[in-house]
Design a protein around this motif. Structure first.
Motif, mmCIF file in Angstrom:
data_model
loop_
_atom_site.group_PDB
_atom_site.id
_atom_site.type_symbol
_atom_site.label_atom_id
_atom_site.label_comp_id
_atom_site.label_asym_id
_atom_site.label_seq_id
_atom_site.Cartn_x
_atom_site.Cartn_y
_atom_site.Cartn_z
ATOM 1 N N ASN A 134 42.594 39.779 38.962
ATOM 2 C CA ASN A 134 41.773 39.478 40.296
ATOM 3 C C ASN A 134 40.801 40.062 40.089
ATOM 4 O O ASN A 134 39.944 39.903 41.013
ATOM 5 N N LEU A 135 40.173 41.107 39.371
ATOM 6 C CA LEU A 135 39.281 42.130 39.782
ATOM 7 C C LEU A 135 38.034 41.384 39.177
ATOM 8 O O LEU A 135 38.160 40.370 38.057
ATOM 9 N N PRO A 136 37.117 41.609 39.873
ATOM 10 C CA PRO A 136 35.608 41.109 38.933
ATOM 11 C C PRO A 136 35.549 40.880 37.599
ATOM 12 O O PRO A 136 35.963 42.044 36.941
ATOM 13 N N THR A 137 35.146 40.266 37.258
ATOM 14 C CA THR A 137 34.654 40.812 35.506
ATOM 15 C C THR A 137 34.566 41.977 35.284
ATOM 16 O O THR A 137 34.710 42.221 33.987
ATOM 17 N N ARG A 138 33.119 41.752 35.917
ATOM 18 C CA ARG A 138 32.046 43.793 35.694
ATOM 19 C C ARG A 138 33.479 44.988 35.425
ATOM 20 O O ARG A 138 32.996 45.730 34.690
ATOM 21 N N GLU A 139 33.956 45.073 37.045
ATOM 22 C CA GLU A 139 35.118 46.005 36.832
ATOM 23 C C GLU A 139 36.481 45.930 35.514
ATOM 24 O O GLU A 139 36.242 47.120 35.465
ATOM 25 N N LYS A 140 36.826 44.668 35.882
ATOM 26 C CA LYS A 140 37.377 44.857 34.256
ATOM 27 C C LYS A 140 37.198 44.956 33.464
ATOM 28 O O LYS A 140 37.360 46.240 32.562
ATOM 29 N N ASP A 141 36.011 44.771 32.815
ATOM 30 C CA ASP A 141 35.188 45.422 31.674
ATOM 31 C C ASP A 141 35.167 46.561 31.303
ATOM 32 O O ASP A 141 35.064 47.595 30.857
ATOM 33 N N LYS A 142 34.085 47.622 32.609
ATOM 34 C CA LYS A 142 35.023 49.372 32.744
ATOM 35 C C LYS A 142 35.819 49.396 32.341
ATOM 36 O O LYS A 142 35.508 51.070 31.853
#
Length: 182
Positions: free
Chosen positions: A13-21
């Motif tokens: 459920n994390l935002p995509t940007r945070e998952k990418d980081k």
């Protein structure tokens, strides 16, 4: 480490940007994973032969190196074996693994037969190591489709002749290695 279900859901459920980081931070900590992703995503399967040719060159150096004892030979064999294992981890090249291991072992026997001719305390560890590697090659070959056997038949039979006629013959008998293949 296994993740529990609530944590999995929270991560998804994390935002995509945070998952990418997070993903990039984790990948940089695992060299094997980073190399594997580089191979799969950037290189593709086009570089498998190039990677194998580098290891073939290292095996050729093994044949040119003058080892004063079986212990030094075994150190080089272990180094090459590690390179082959890493190659398979990254590329999943099972055929190439057999090809490289066969070349490594036959090169060692062909070029260093003087160090491997008689069994003694100095050749014991190397003899056991090489016999186990031959057993590994035969096990890997058994997992391949039988139509590939033709590609390896001559080299495997040469290797089996070496293994039964040098310092490794005692371990070849203990490990029940055949004299002829298939």
């Amino acid at each position: 480490m296994a993740l529990n279900d609530p944590l999995k859901k929270a991560i998804l459920n994390l935002p995509t940007r945070e998952k990418d980081k997070l993903l990039l931070r984790l990948i940089t900590k695992d060299r094997v994973l980073a190399d594997k992703l580089h191979f799969e995503l950037i290189e593709g399967s086009a570089t498998v032969e190039e990677r194998k040719s580098v290891i073939f060159e290292h095996i050729a150096l093994l044949g040119k190196t003058n080892h004063s004892s079986a212990g030094w030979l075994m150190m080089d064999l272990r180094t090459l074996s590690g390179e082959i294992t890493y190659h398979v981890k990254i590329t999943k090249d099972k055929y190439g693994e057999i090809e490289l291991l066969l070349r490594m072992l036959t090169t060692a026997f062909a070029t260093h037969s003087e160090q491997l001719s008689n069994y003694n305390s100095r050749t014991d560890k190397c003899a056991l190591y090489m016999a186990k590697k031959v057993k590994l090659v035969l096990a890997r070959l058994a997992k391949l489709d039988e139509e590939y056997y033709v590609d390896f038949e001559n080299e495997v039979n040469v290797l089996l002749q070496y293994i039964h006629s040098h310092c490794t013959r005692m371990y070849a008998a203990q490990l029940a290695l055949p004299r002829q293949w298939p």
